[in-house]
Design a protein around this motif. Structure first.
Motif, PDB file in Angstrom:
ATOM      1  N   VAL A  80     -39.313  -4.333  -8.103  1.00 36.57           N
ATOM      2  CA  VAL A  80     -39.305  -3.035  -8.780  1.00 36.57           C
ATOM      3  C   VAL A  80     -40.716  -2.470  -8.843  1.00 36.57           C
ATOM      4  O   VAL A  80     -40.948  -1.281  -8.598  1.00 36.57           O
ATOM      5  CB  VAL A  80     -38.715  -3.171 -10.199  1.00 36.57           C
ATOM      6  CG1 VAL A  80     -38.912  -1.860 -10.983  1.00 36.57           C
ATOM      7  CG2 VAL A  80     -37.242  -3.537 -10.135  1.00 36.57           C
ATOM      8  N   ARG A  81     -41.670  -3.339  -9.147  1.00 33.11           N
ATOM      9  CA  ARG A  81     -43.056  -2.895  -9.240  1.00 33.11           C
ATOM     10  C   ARG A  81     -43.575  -2.426  -7.872  1.00 33.11           C
ATOM     11  O   ARG A  81     -44.288  -1.410  -7.785  1.00 33.11           O
ATOM     12  CB  ARG A  81     -43.941  -4.032  -9.753  1.00 33.11           C
ATOM     13  CG  ARG A  81     -45.435  -3.711  -9.802  1.00 33.11           C
ATOM     14  CD  ARG A  81     -45.754  -2.570 -10.736  1.00 33.11           C
ATOM     15  NE  ARG A  81     -47.195  -2.409 -10.904  1.00 33.11           N
ATOM     16  CZ  ARG A  81     -47.774  -1.487 -11.667  1.00 33.11           C
ATOM     17  NH1 ARG A  81     -47.014  -0.644 -12.349  1.00 33.11           N
ATOM     18  NH2 ARG A  81     -49.072  -1.414 -11.770  1.00 33.11           N
ATOM     19  N   VAL A  82     -43.215  -3.135  -6.835  1.00 32.07           N
ATOM     20  CA  VAL A  82     -43.631  -2.747  -5.489  1.00 32.07           C
ATOM     21  C   VAL A  82     -43.176  -1.324  -5.182  1.00 32.07           C
ATOM     22  O   VAL A  82     -43.935  -0.500  -4.676  1.00 32.07           O
ATOM     23  CB  VAL A  82     -43.094  -3.736  -4.439  1.00 32.07           C
ATOM     24  CG1 VAL A  82     -43.340  -3.211  -3.027  1.00 32.07           C
ATOM     25  CG2 VAL A  82     -43.735  -5.107  -4.606  1.00 32.07           C
ATOM     26  N   ARG A  83     -41.907  -1.033  -5.504  1.00 38.87           N
ATOM     27  CA  ARG A  83     -41.377   0.310  -5.256  1.00 38.87           C
ATOM     28  C   ARG A  83     -42.029   1.339  -6.183  1.00 38.87           C
ATOM     29  O   ARG A  83     -42.252   2.478  -5.792  1.00 38.87           O
ATOM     30  CB  ARG A  83     -39.856   0.314  -5.441  1.00 38.87           C
ATOM     31  CG  ARG A  83     -39.094  -0.512  -4.404  1.00 38.87           C
ATOM     32  CD  ARG A  83     -37.622  -0.121  -4.401  1.00 38.87           C
ATOM     33  NE  ARG A  83     -37.005  -0.314  -5.700  1.00 38.87           N
ATOM     34  CZ  ARG A  83     -36.377  -1.426  -6.086  1.00 38.87           C
ATOM     35  NH1 ARG A  83     -36.286  -2.454  -5.244  1.00 38.87           N
ATOM     36  NH2 ARG A  83     -35.834  -1.512  -7.271  1.00 38.87           N
ATOM     37  N   ALA A  86     -45.421   2.366  -4.813  1.00 35.96           N
ATOM     38  CA  ALA A  86     -45.486   2.549  -3.356  1.00 35.96           C
ATOM     39  C   ALA A  86     -46.128   3.868  -2.959  1.00 35.96           C
ATOM     40  O   ALA A  86     -46.832   3.949  -1.947  1.00 35.96           O
ATOM     41  CB  ALA A  86     -44.090   2.444  -2.757  1.00 35.96           C
ATOM     42  N   GLN A  87     -45.909   4.923  -3.736  1.00 37.71           N
ATOM     43  CA  GLN A  87     -46.397   6.244  -3.369  1.00 37.71           C
ATOM     44  C   GLN A  87     -47.705   6.630  -4.060  1.00 37.71           C
ATOM     45  O   GLN A  87     -48.366   7.588  -3.649  1.00 37.71           O
ATOM     46  CB  GLN A  87     -45.330   7.297  -3.692  1.00 37.71           C
ATOM     47  CG  GLN A  87     -44.023   7.087  -2.957  1.00 37.71           C
ATOM     48  CD  GLN A  87     -44.198   7.087  -1.447  1.00 37.71           C
ATOM     49  OE1 GLN A  87     -44.952   7.891  -0.902  1.00 37.71           O
ATOM     50  NE2 GLN A  87     -43.493   6.196  -0.760  1.00 37.71           N
ATOM     51  N   ALA A  88     -48.088   5.918  -5.097  1.00 41.91           N
ATOM     52  CA  ALA A  88     -49.316   6.249  -5.821  1.00 41.91           C
ATOM     53  C   ALA A  88     -49.794   5.034  -6.594  1.00 41.91           C
ATOM     54  O   ALA A  88     -48.989   4.233  -7.067  1.00 41.91           O
ATOM     55  CB  ALA A  88     -49.082   7.412  -6.781  1.00 41.91           C
ATOM     56  N   GLN A  89     -51.102   4.906  -6.719  1.00 39.26           N
ATOM     57  CA  GLN A  89     -51.674   3.794  -7.471  1.00 39.26           C
ATOM     58  C   GLN A  89     -52.402   4.296  -8.700  1.00 39.26           C
ATOM     59  O   GLN A  89     -53.028   5.360  -8.672  1.00 39.26           O
ATOM     60  CB  GLN A  89     -52.630   2.980  -6.598  1.00 39.26           C
ATOM     61  CG  GLN A  89     -53.810   3.768  -6.046  1.00 39.26           C
ATOM     62  CD  GLN A  89     -54.837   2.889  -5.361  1.00 39.26           C
ATOM     63  OE1 GLN A  89     -55.138   1.791  -5.830  1.00 39.26           O
ATOM     64  NE2 GLN A  89     -55.360   3.359  -4.242  1.00 39.26           N
ATOM     65  N   HIS A  90     -52.296   3.530  -9.776  1.00 38.64           N
ATOM     66  CA  HIS A  90     -52.928   3.887 -11.044  1.00 38.64           C
ATOM     67  C   HIS A  90     -53.513   2.638 -11.695  1.00 38.64           C
ATOM     68  O   HIS A  90     -53.097   2.242 -12.785  1.00 38.64           O
ATOM     69  CB  HIS A  90     -51.925   4.553 -11.978  1.00 38.64           C
ATOM     70  CG  HIS A  90     -51.248   5.738 -11.364  1.00 38.64           C
ATOM     71  ND1 HIS A  90     -51.864   6.971 -11.219  1.00 38.64           N
ATOM     72  CD2 HIS A  90     -50.014   5.874 -10.815  1.00 38.64           C
ATOM     73  CE1 HIS A  90     -51.038   7.803 -10.630  1.00 38.64           C
ATOM     74  NE2 HIS A  90     -49.924   7.168 -10.371  1.00 38.64           N
TER      75      HIS A  90
END
Length: 240
Positions: A80-83, A86-90
């Protein structure tokens, strides 16, 4: 870092050449604002809480305590965390640490995917490339915490203390550590251990020469701290 790849595309360089220095500054400022706005929108969309610098430090050190006491939780390591990221990092922290295989920030701080922006290089030195990576993290990703993490019995610091010729490019980091070694060469105690701590402080000073870093520190949006990792106990101690 596809934002940066897009920004420095050849077509953009041609545009920069035509608008001059003032236009370049305006373009960079506008681009930074756009990317920061996009990051904030992404953060809100996935419901991730923003942390203050002090809260981020508390979270980081609590993770190290779990690791050192052999009670890790291995957070943020699920499918779940991977998904989710996936599109943005914080990431909530940026860590400049040594490339030593025993000092992986996610492990020693018991964090997971997308939690820490890692910048790893022998001797945890603030080279131009390292500073650029850190500026990306603090200015665009807006990480509230920046740590320089040294460690016990560091090979790079040992090489700087011994200051002997080394083959190939292995010794390139020695020059960046020597000023720290010189500061403590006459101090009592273990020369290498003294230099490890001095090097953390020295590299912190180098980071503050960056206007992007120093401005965020002065505004209270970023906290800069030093740490020393003990290879025997797994404990990270803050460096004053």
């Amino acid at each position: 870092m596809n934002y940066i790849n897009h920004f420095i595309h050849r077509r953009d360089f041609l545009k920069i050449g035509s608008i001059g220095a003032f236009g370049f500054a305006t373009t960079v400022s506008g681009w930074l604002w756009q990317q920061k706005s996009a990051q904030a929108a992404d953060l809100s969309a996935i419901g991730l809480p923003s942390l203050s610098p002090d809260e981020a430090l508390q979270k980081l050190m609590a993770g190290n305590q779990r690791f050192a006491q052999h009670h890790p939780q291995h957070p943020d390591q699920t499918e779940v965390r991977v998904r989710e990221v996936a599109q943005a990092q914080h990431p909530f922290a940026t860590v400049l640490s040594c490339a030593d295989s025993r000092v992986s920030a996610e492990i020693v701080f018991d964090q997971g995917i997308g939690d820490i922006f890692d910048v790893r290089i022998a001797g945890n030195i603030a080279t131009s490339a390292a500073i650029g990576s850190i500026e990306y993290a603090v200015a665009l990703l807006e990480t509230p915490l920046l740590m320089v993490l040294g460690h016990e019995r560091c090979g790079a610091v040992t090489a700087a203390v011994q200051n002997q010729p080394l083959p190939g490019e292995i010794g390139t980091f020695v020059k960046a550590i020597l000023p720290a070694v010189d500061r403590v060469k006459d101090q009592p105690g273990d020369a290498i251990d003294n230099a490890v701590t001095a090097n953390v402080r020295y590299q912190m000073e180098q980071l503050q020469r960056s206007s992007l870093v120093s401005e965020r520190i002065q505004s209270g949006q970023l906290k800069l701290v030093g740490g020393r990792y003990d290879l025997d106990s797994g404990i990270v101690t803050l460096v004053a």
